[in-house]
Scaffold this motif. Structure first.
Motif, PDB file in Angstrom:
ATOM      1  N   PRO A  21       0.819  -1.247  -0.200  1.00  0.00           N
ATOM      2  CA  PRO A  21       0.059  -0.093   0.020  1.00  0.00           C
ATOM      3  C   PRO A  21       0.808   1.281  -0.098  1.00  0.00           C
ATOM      4  O   PRO A  21       1.818   1.394   0.458  1.00  0.00           O
ATOM      5  CB  PRO A  21      -0.594  -0.147   1.426  1.00  0.00           C
ATOM      6  N   ARG A  22       0.324   2.230  -0.606  1.00  0.00           N
ATOM      7  CA  ARG A  22       1.064   3.640  -0.637  1.00  0.00           C
ATOM      8  C   ARG A  22       0.428   4.492   0.446  1.00  0.00           C
ATOM      9  O   ARG A  22      -0.699   5.097   0.292  1.00  0.00           O
ATOM     10  CB  ARG A  22       0.934   4.164  -1.987  1.00  0.00           C
ATOM     11  N   ARG A  23       0.640   4.266   1.600  1.00  0.00           N
ATOM     12  CA  ARG A  23       0.297   5.109   2.680  1.00  0.00           C
ATOM     13  C   ARG A  23       1.379   6.089   3.123  1.00  0.00           C
ATOM     14  O   ARG A  23       2.403   5.982   3.559  1.00  0.00           O
ATOM     15  CB  ARG A  23       0.137   4.322   3.927  1.00  0.00           C
ATOM     16  N   ILE A  24       0.995   7.222   2.666  1.00  0.00           N
ATOM     17  CA  ILE A  24       1.913   8.578   3.024  1.00  0.00           C
ATOM     18  C   ILE A  24       1.152   9.586   4.073  1.00  0.00           C
ATOM     19  O   ILE A  24      -0.168   9.930   3.664  1.00  0.00           O
ATOM     20  CB  ILE A  24       2.253   9.286   1.552  1.00  0.00           C
ATOM     21  N   ILE A  25       1.840   9.881   5.018  1.00  0.00           N
ATOM     22  CA  ILE A  25       1.403  11.069   5.877  1.00  0.00           C
ATOM     23  C   ILE A  25       2.316  12.307   5.761  1.00  0.00           C
ATOM     24  O   ILE A  25       3.504  11.940   5.956  1.00  0.00           O
ATOM     25  CB  ILE A  25       1.241  10.594   7.251  1.00  0.00           C
ATOM     26  N   GLU A  26       1.478  13.255   5.461  1.00  0.00           N
ATOM     27  CA  GLU A  26       2.575  14.673   5.036  1.00  0.00           C
ATOM     28  C   GLU A  26       2.181  15.488   6.150  1.00  0.00           C
ATOM     29  O   GLU A  26       0.980  15.923   6.512  1.00  0.00           O
ATOM     30  CB  GLU A  26       2.117  15.222   3.966  1.00  0.00           C
ATOM     31  N   VAL A  27       3.091  15.633   7.026  1.00  0.00           N
ATOM     32  CA  VAL A  27       3.049  16.406   8.398  1.00  0.00           C
ATOM     33  C   VAL A  27       3.049  17.882   8.106  1.00  0.00           C
ATOM     34  O   VAL A  27       4.197  18.295   7.639  1.00  0.00           O
ATOM     35  CB  VAL A  27       3.685  15.935   9.406  1.00  0.00           C
ATOM     36  N   THR A  28       1.969  18.546   8.712  1.00  0.00           N
ATOM     37  CA  THR A  28       2.285  19.875   8.345  1.00  0.00           C
ATOM     38  C   THR A  28       3.154  20.677   9.256  1.00  0.00           C
ATOM     39  O   THR A  28       3.304  20.396  10.468  1.00  0.00           O
ATOM     40  CB  THR A  28       0.865  20.742   8.869  1.00  0.00           C
ATOM     41  N   PRO A  29       4.287  21.488   8.653  1.00  0.00           N
ATOM     42  CA  PRO A  29       5.386  22.003   9.580  1.00  0.00           C
ATOM     43  C   PRO A  29       4.737  22.916  10.214  1.00  0.00           C
ATOM     44  O   PRO A  29       3.845  23.804  10.125  1.00  0.00           O
ATOM     45  CB  PRO A  29       6.125  22.435   8.412  1.00  0.00           C
ATOM     46  N   LYS A  30       5.220  23.172  11.599  1.00  0.00           N
ATOM     47  CA  LYS A  30       4.821  24.119  12.691  1.00  0.00           C
ATOM     48  C   LYS A  30       5.675  25.393  12.608  1.00  0.00           C
ATOM     49  O   LYS A  30       6.986  25.145  12.324  1.00  0.00           O
ATOM     50  CB  LYS A  30       4.824  23.527  13.985  1.00  0.00           C
TER      51      LYS A  30
END
Lengths: 170, 265
Positions: free
Chosen positions: B256-265
């Motif tokens: 599976p292509r599971r990608i989480i892109e975390v918003t920079p703080k």
């Protein structure tokens, strides 16, 4: 001595050019079919980064299920300081009064919704399925990408595409 | 009536006109196509779904800082071209372990695959049992008036997920299907000033790794390349390319292509 005498008086035979239009027409049709006209020329400078294994956006373009936005430094450097971190957005110009207009990320919502509303009823797909393609400059700070994502999330336009130059074939 | 001769039309200027048009299209043609990676933005949720704790071993963390330096799974990386190898390692480390080996490795911190996601070997009975479990959860939530409709839909999607797995298993043709931990994912954590160039490079590397994994398996199982399969799936013609759609679904389940892109703080 020589068997082959040169006949100096004979001039070169003229080439039959009657098939020239046919050849030209063939080329013409090729380019007519291969042409996709650009929406507009962006007034921000965008040098796209390279990447591989991308998806071709042309089918989405043909079904107009995709909106393009450009992120880069304004070509007119004097305007840079009006924008967050010096990078401005150029939105493709369907529902936009002036082509030279550049925006901060807060303009995305109304632009997306305007574009969505202006589509004829028969062509309308759910806004969730309309891709937003971000063409960003390779030096643009990532925070702006996430700003754009946040705006899109607010209006439920949940598909983005990160545009790059594909170099798989090199 | 007297037969009149039709005057011949001079076609000499036809070429000129065609040339004119040709030059116009030559100038306006742009041959480069728009190429991009499509990503989904997570839906904004009003109803909080209770988060499960995620094990460290299931996170493939790729971090980049303001100075465009990379850290992949806790190690500094000079050359971003090596990210894809790390992702391959992440997926493949425990893929071949049997159920018994998996259990012993999970209990043994010195096992080389201890810090990598484990695979579950699922068979038909397992799927049936899990589906029943999921259906029971839906029924229970349906009865409860305090539960939001959105949450019921979420539970229903789990049931549908098990149906898809059942189909994939039948298509696979083997009794057991290895499934990577459902928590396993790639996580991109960039800082505010990380260049978009590097951000795109990370996506490029992920895409390269996923392609590599799926391509190897596709060639192994059916002798076709993943490129062919995905090109046919892109046509959206389900009737014509039913096999390819099944192959594609199975490959998506395996890798599976599971990608989480975390918003920079």
């Amino acid at each position: 001595m020589s068997k082959f005498k040169k006949d100096k008086k004979k001039s070169a035979p003229s080439v039959n050019t009657s098939s020239l239009p046919d050849i030209v027409f063939m080329l013409l049709f090729f380019f007519m079919v291969a042409t996709t006209s650009k929406e507009s020329d962006p007034t921000v400078k965008v040098v796209q980064p390279e990447g591989i294994r991308t998806t071709d956006m042309t089918p989405f373009k043909q079904r107009s299920e995709i909106d393009f936005l450009y992120l880069g430094k304004p070509r007119n450097a004097a305007r840079a300081d009006q924008f967050k971190l010096g990078y401005a957005l150029f939105l493709d110009n369907v529902a936009q009064p002036d082509v030279n207009e550049l925006y901060n990320t807060n303009a995305i919502k109304s632009w997306k919704l305007d574009k969505f509303e202006s589509k004829p009823e028969t062509m309308k797909k759910d806004i969730v399925d309309v891709i937003t393609c971000i063409k960003a400059d390779e030096n643009a700070p990532s925070v702006l990408i996430f700003d754009i994502r946040k705006e899109l999330q607010d209006i439920d336009a949940l598909k983005v595409a990160y545009a790059v130059r594909d170099n798989s074939n090199l | 009536m007297a037969k009149r001769e039709i005057p011949e039309i001079n076609a000499g200027s036809m070429a000129d006109i065609a040339f004119l048009l040709l030059i116009f299209f030559l100038v306006t043609t742009t041959m480069d196509r728009d190429k991009a990676w499509i990503r989904n933005i997570p839906k904004k949720i009003e109803v909080p779904i209770p988060p499960e704790p995620i094990e460290e071993r299931n996170i493939m963390a790729i971090k980049a800082n303001d100075a465009n330096q990379l850290m992949v799974r806790g190690e500094l990386m000079e050359n971003p071209d090596n990210i894809s190898e790390k992702i391959l390692e992440f997926y493949r480390m425990n893929e071949q372990l049997s159920q018994a080996e998996t259990e012993s490795a999970a209990a043994n911190p010195s096992h080389p695959g201890y810090n990598y996601p484990f695979y579950t070997r699922i068979d038909l009975n397992y799927i049936k049992a899990k589906k029943k479990e999921a259906e029971a959860a839906v029924d229970e939530a349906d009865m409860n008036p305090n539960v939001d409709a959105e949450f019921v839909r979420f539970l229903q999607s789990i049931v549908d997920g098990w149906d898809d797995k059942k189909e994939a298993l039948q298509f696979y043709g083997k009794p057991i299907l290895p499934e990577i931990s459902t928590q396993a994912h790639v996580r991109i954590e960039v800082k505010q000033k990380t260049n978009y160039g590097l951000f795109a490079k990370i996506h490029s590397e992920i895409e390269e790794a996923i392609f590599e994994l799926r391509d190897a398996t596709a060639k192994d199982l059916w002798g076709v390349s993943y490129k062919t399969i995905s090109a046919r799936v892109d046509t959206d013609d389900r009737e014509k390319y039913a096999t390819e759609f099944n192959q594609f679904d199975l490959l998506e389940l395996l890798y599976p292509r599971r990608i989480i892109e975390v918003t920079p703080k």
